[in-house]
Design a protein around this motif. Structure first.
Motif, PDB file in Angstrom:
ATOM      1  N   SER A 142       0.825  -1.205   0.000  1.00  0.00           N
ATOM      2  CA  SER A 142       0.000   0.000   0.000  1.00  0.00           C
ATOM      3  C   SER A 142       0.865   1.263   0.000  1.00  0.00           C
ATOM      4  CB  SER A 142      -0.957   0.005   1.187  1.00  0.00           C
ATOM      5  OG  SER A 142      -0.235   0.060   2.408  1.00  0.00           O
ATOM      6  N   ASN A 143       1.991   1.244   0.682  1.00  0.00           N
ATOM      7  CA  ASN A 143       2.894   2.401   0.674  1.00  0.00           C
ATOM      8  C   ASN A 143       3.492   2.619  -0.716  1.00  0.00           C
ATOM      9  OD1 ASN A 143       2.510   3.102   3.339  1.00  0.00           O
ATOM     10  ND2 ASN A 143       4.210   1.838   4.068  1.00  0.00           N
ATOM     11  N   ILE A 144       3.848   1.557  -1.389  1.00  0.00           N
ATOM     12  CA  ILE A 144       4.381   1.687  -2.749  1.00  0.00           C
ATOM     13  C   ILE A 144       3.302   2.227  -3.689  1.00  0.00           C
ATOM     14  CG2 ILE A 144       5.238   0.380  -4.738  1.00  0.00           C
ATOM     15  CD1 ILE A 144       6.712  -1.402  -2.694  1.00  0.00           C
TER      16      ILE A 144
ATOM     17  N   LEU B  56       0.787   4.120  -2.865  1.00  0.00           N
ATOM     18  CA  LEU B  56       0.589   5.529  -2.525  1.00  0.00           C
ATOM     19  C   LEU B  56       1.688   6.397  -3.118  1.00  0.00           C
ATOM     20  CD1 LEU B  56      -1.013   7.641  -0.936  1.00  0.00           C
ATOM     21  CD2 LEU B  56       0.441   7.150   1.018  1.00  0.00           C
ATOM     22  N   LEU B  57       2.916   5.926  -3.091  1.00  0.00           N
ATOM     23  CA  LEU B  57       4.016   6.676  -3.695  1.00  0.00           C
ATOM     24  C   LEU B  57       3.832   6.827  -5.200  1.00  0.00           C
ATOM     25  CD1 LEU B  57       7.147   5.311  -1.826  1.00  0.00           C
ATOM     26  CD2 LEU B  57       6.258   7.641  -1.779  1.00  0.00           C
ATOM     27  N   LYS B  58       3.408   5.761  -5.859  1.00  0.00           N
ATOM     28  CA  LYS B  58       3.170   5.838  -7.302  1.00  0.00           C
ATOM     29  C   LYS B  58       2.049   6.818  -7.615  1.00  0.00           C
ATOM     30  CE  LYS B  58       4.750   1.345  -8.874  1.00  0.00           C
ATOM     31  NZ  LYS B  58       4.354   0.110  -9.570  1.00  0.00           N
ATOM     32  N   HIS B  59       1.000   6.796  -6.816  1.00  0.00           N
ATOM     33  CA  HIS B  59      -0.127   7.695  -7.039  1.00  0.00           C
ATOM     34  C   HIS B  59       0.277   9.153  -6.789  1.00  0.00           C
ATOM     35  CE1 HIS B  59      -4.219   9.132  -7.183  1.00  0.00           C
ATOM     36  NE2 HIS B  59      -4.047   9.707  -6.003  1.00  0.00           N
ATOM     37  N   SER B  60       1.022   9.404  -5.734  1.00  0.00           N
ATOM     38  CA  SER B  60       1.401  10.777  -5.412  1.00  0.00           C
ATOM     39  C   SER B  60       2.439  11.322  -6.384  1.00  0.00           C
ATOM     40  CB  SER B  60       1.916  10.876  -3.977  1.00  0.00           C
ATOM     41  OG  SER B  60       3.090  10.119  -3.827  1.00  0.00           O
ATOM     42  N   ALA B  61       3.175  10.461  -7.062  1.00  0.00           N
ATOM     43  CA  ALA B  61       4.160  10.927  -8.043  1.00  0.00           C
ATOM     44  C   ALA B  61       3.459  11.509  -9.265  1.00  0.00           C
ATOM     45  CB  ALA B  61       5.065   9.773  -8.463  1.00  0.00           C
TER      46      ALA B  61
END
Length: 59
Positions: free
Chosen positions: A19-21, A23-28
């Motif tokens: 889920s953290n990965i 979220l990082l992809k989405h926020s990028a």
């Protein structure tokens, strides 16, 4: 500790990592224009627009 408790802990840890990965992809992909605005400048522009609108209503 039973085997099911171990499997459950591993599944939870992997779920948190995934889920953290995600979220990082989405926020990028997010547009950062709104985050870089100075709140003071934004307030000044808003105040100027209100003053212009009041002057236009008076005339």
């Amino acid at each position: 500790m039973s085997i099911w408790a171990t499997i459950l802990i591993i599944a939870i840890v992997l779920g948190v990592i995934w889920s953290n990965i995600a979220l990082l992809k989405h926020s990028a992909k997010m547009d950062m224009k709104n985050f870089n605005q100075d709140p003071i400048e934004k307030a000044r522009r808003s105040l100027e627009e209100k003053q212009r609108a009041e002057k236009d209503q008076e005339n």
